[in-house]
Scaffold this motif. Structure first.
Motif, PDB file in Angstrom:
ATOM      1  N   VAL A 203     -22.955 -16.622  13.229  1.00  0.00           N
ATOM      2  CA  VAL A 203     -23.406 -15.985  11.982  1.00  0.00           C
ATOM      3  C   VAL A 203     -22.226 -15.354  11.251  1.00  0.00           C
ATOM      4  O   VAL A 203     -22.086 -15.506  10.026  1.00  0.00           O
ATOM      5  N   LEU A 207     -21.051 -16.785   7.678  1.00  0.00           N
ATOM      6  CA  LEU A 207     -21.147 -15.932   6.488  1.00  0.00           C
ATOM      7  C   LEU A 207     -19.786 -15.699   5.844  1.00  0.00           C
ATOM      8  O   LEU A 207     -19.675 -15.572   4.616  1.00  0.00           O
ATOM      9  N   GLU A 208     -18.737 -15.648   6.657  1.00  0.00           N
ATOM     10  CA  GLU A 208     -17.382 -15.516   6.109  1.00  0.00           C
ATOM     11  C   GLU A 208     -17.019 -16.752   5.283  1.00  0.00           C
ATOM     12  O   GLU A 208     -16.437 -16.647   4.198  1.00  0.00           O
ATOM     13  N   VAL A 212     -20.426 -14.284   2.042  1.00  0.00           N
ATOM     14  CA  VAL A 212     -21.357 -13.158   1.989  1.00  0.00           C
ATOM     15  C   VAL A 212     -20.624 -11.887   2.409  1.00  0.00           C
ATOM     16  O   VAL A 212     -19.901 -11.876   3.409  1.00  0.00           O
ATOM     17  N   ALA A 215     -19.816  -9.538   6.345  1.00  0.00           N
ATOM     18  CA  ALA A 215     -20.149 -10.528   7.383  1.00  0.00           C
ATOM     19  C   ALA A 215     -20.017  -9.974   8.802  1.00  0.00           C
ATOM     20  O   ALA A 215     -20.859 -10.280   9.661  1.00  0.00           O
ATOM     21  N   TRP A 218     -23.214  -8.123   9.707  1.00  0.00           N
ATOM     22  CA  TRP A 218     -24.372  -9.001   9.919  1.00  0.00           C
ATOM     23  C   TRP A 218     -24.231  -9.786  11.214  1.00  0.00           C
ATOM     24  O   TRP A 218     -25.245 -10.115  11.852  1.00  0.00           O
ATOM     25  N   ALA A 240     -28.817  -9.740   5.347  1.00  0.00           N
ATOM     26  CA  ALA A 240     -27.778 -10.664   4.874  1.00  0.00           C
ATOM     27  C   ALA A 240     -28.282 -11.471   3.677  1.00  0.00           C
ATOM     28  O   ALA A 240     -27.540 -11.686   2.709  1.00  0.00           O
ATOM     29  N   ALA A 244     -26.754 -11.338  -0.078  1.00  0.00           N
ATOM     30  CA  ALA A 244     -26.311 -12.596  -0.700  1.00  0.00           C
ATOM     31  C   ALA A 244     -26.954 -12.784  -2.068  1.00  0.00           C
ATOM     32  O   ALA A 244     -26.303 -13.244  -3.016  1.00  0.00           O
ATOM     33  N   THR A 252     -25.774 -19.207  -2.811  1.00  0.00           N
ATOM     34  CA  THR A 252     -25.213 -18.570  -1.619  1.00  0.00           C
ATOM     35  C   THR A 252     -26.329 -18.095  -0.689  1.00  0.00           C
ATOM     36  O   THR A 252     -26.228 -18.233   0.537  1.00  0.00           O
ATOM     37  N   THR A 256     -27.078 -19.221   3.128  1.00  0.00           N
ATOM     38  CA  THR A 256     -27.254 -18.193   4.156  1.00  0.00           C
ATOM     39  C   THR A 256     -28.546 -18.420   4.921  1.00  0.00           C
ATOM     40  O   THR A 256     -28.587 -18.332   6.157  1.00  0.00           O
ATOM     41  N   TYR A 260     -28.954 -19.284   9.052  1.00  0.00           N
ATOM     42  CA  TYR A 260     -29.776 -18.556  10.022  1.00  0.00           C
ATOM     43  C   TYR A 260     -30.830 -19.467  10.644  1.00  0.00           C
ATOM     44  O   TYR A 260     -31.097 -19.377  11.859  1.00  0.00           O
TER      45      TYR A 260
END
Length: 336
Positions: A203, A207-208, A212, A215, A218, A240, A244, A252, A256, A260
């Protein structure tokens, strides 16, 4: 006669549950200490096998744990401080987003204004987040007391083994119950820990790459909440996704969401069940009910301990012929 016995069981259950809730401030740290001692004990035993004194082995293991927690904590605190500075901006953007969503819904003759003003009220959402953080802080605040309990439990492990051997002479099932409980607990927590680390790392990296904000936070949230079965991974995705949407854009947020979903399906539905094998013998419905029950009794800590506590209860009930039928109700299968 059987009806009277059933009423006695129900009354006893209610009394015990009420007592546990009333004494949760004492009972919860004790339960956490028991589970931590069971997890840490094998690590110390392995160091003792290679001729390291037990006290030194204990200090090495505890030092490694606290060092890891310190590193993670420093990252989390730094990220949370950055999030708090943007909190007013997030509230304003969330209000604008909810207003746009209400206007969009009106184009399709849907009035979602009451829902927005009640369930999606920014003040309500952020106050809920504050309450969650407060609950987490209370558990961490009792860390020193839990540490002392774990220390004394580990040093009295040989006495506990002798007590189990004594009770085995009175009841041959005692050692089997203890061995089943400890082996299942160690196996479950070890697999859950590795799966949670993998979830948090994927995650964080994902996310990086997506871009987002916050990160690392999260990723830690995904790691921690993955210990709460079924709903933990869902709850971890919500903040998250919200960030976003507010700080990035819909595309985005979509990526995301996909991240997930892929992570949770891959790890939660394929990898974890494969290594857990037949699992712990608890039905999915009972898992959900146990979250509600133990969460009600012990709050956030109860949600994290729901599976180990339910597993312990099932093993104890299964050992008594008079309560075996309750263990069957908790099980995911019926052995003929």
């Amino acid at each position: 006669m059987k009806n009277n016995l059933f009423i006695i069981y129900i009354a006893s259950f209610v009394l015990v549950a009420a007592g546990l809730k009333a004494a949760s401030a004492v009972v919860l740290p004790f339960l956490i200490a028991i589970f931590l001692a069971i997890i840490v004990s094998p690590l110390i035993d392995k160091l003792v096998v290679i001729k390291i004194p037990r006290i030194l082995a204990f200090l090495i293991v505890v030092g490694a744990i606290f060092t890891s927690l310190g590193l993670i904590g420093s990252v989390v605190i730094k990220t949370i401080n950055g999030l708090l500075t943007h909190l007013p901006e997030l509230q304003v953007k969330f209000k604008a987003f909810s207003d746009e969503l209400a206007i969009y819904a009106l184009n399709y003759n849907l009035d979602v204004t009451p829902f927005m003003q009640s369930d999606l009220d920014p003040n309500k959402i952020f106050s809920t987040l504050t309450a969650f953080l407060k609950g987490s802080t209370e558990i961490v605040g009792k860390g020193f007391f839990i540490f002392l309990l774990v220390t004394f439990m580990l040093f009295e492990k040989h006495i506990f083994v002798q007590k189990v051997e004594y009770f085995e002479t009175k009841n041959p099932q005692t050692k089997g119950m203890v061995d089943t409980f400890t082996s299942n607990l160690k196996r479950y927590l070890a697999i859950k820990f590795l799966a949670s680390i993998a979830t948090g790392m994927i995650v964080f990296i994902g996310l990086e790459i997506i871009g987002v904000a916050y990160a690392p936070l999260w990723g830690v949230v995904a790691f921690v909440l993955n210990f709460i079965p079924t709903i933990g991974s869902v709850v971890a995705a919500l903040p998250a996704l919200l960030v976003a949407i507010l700080l990035n854009d819909i595309s985005t947020a979509f990526y995301t969401f996909v991240l997930y979903v892929v992570v949770n399906i891959t790890i939660g539905n394929f990898i974890e069940p494969k290594f857990l094998g037949k699992g712990l013998g608890i039905s999915t419905l009972v898992v959900l009910l146990s979250l509600l029950f133990w969460g009600y009794l012990f709050g956030l800590g109860g949600a994290f301990l729901a599976i180990p506590l339910t597993m312990s209860l099932k093993i104890a009930l299964d050992a008594n012929p008079n309560t075996k039928f309750i263990a069957v109700l908790l099980s995911d299968k019926v052995e003929k």
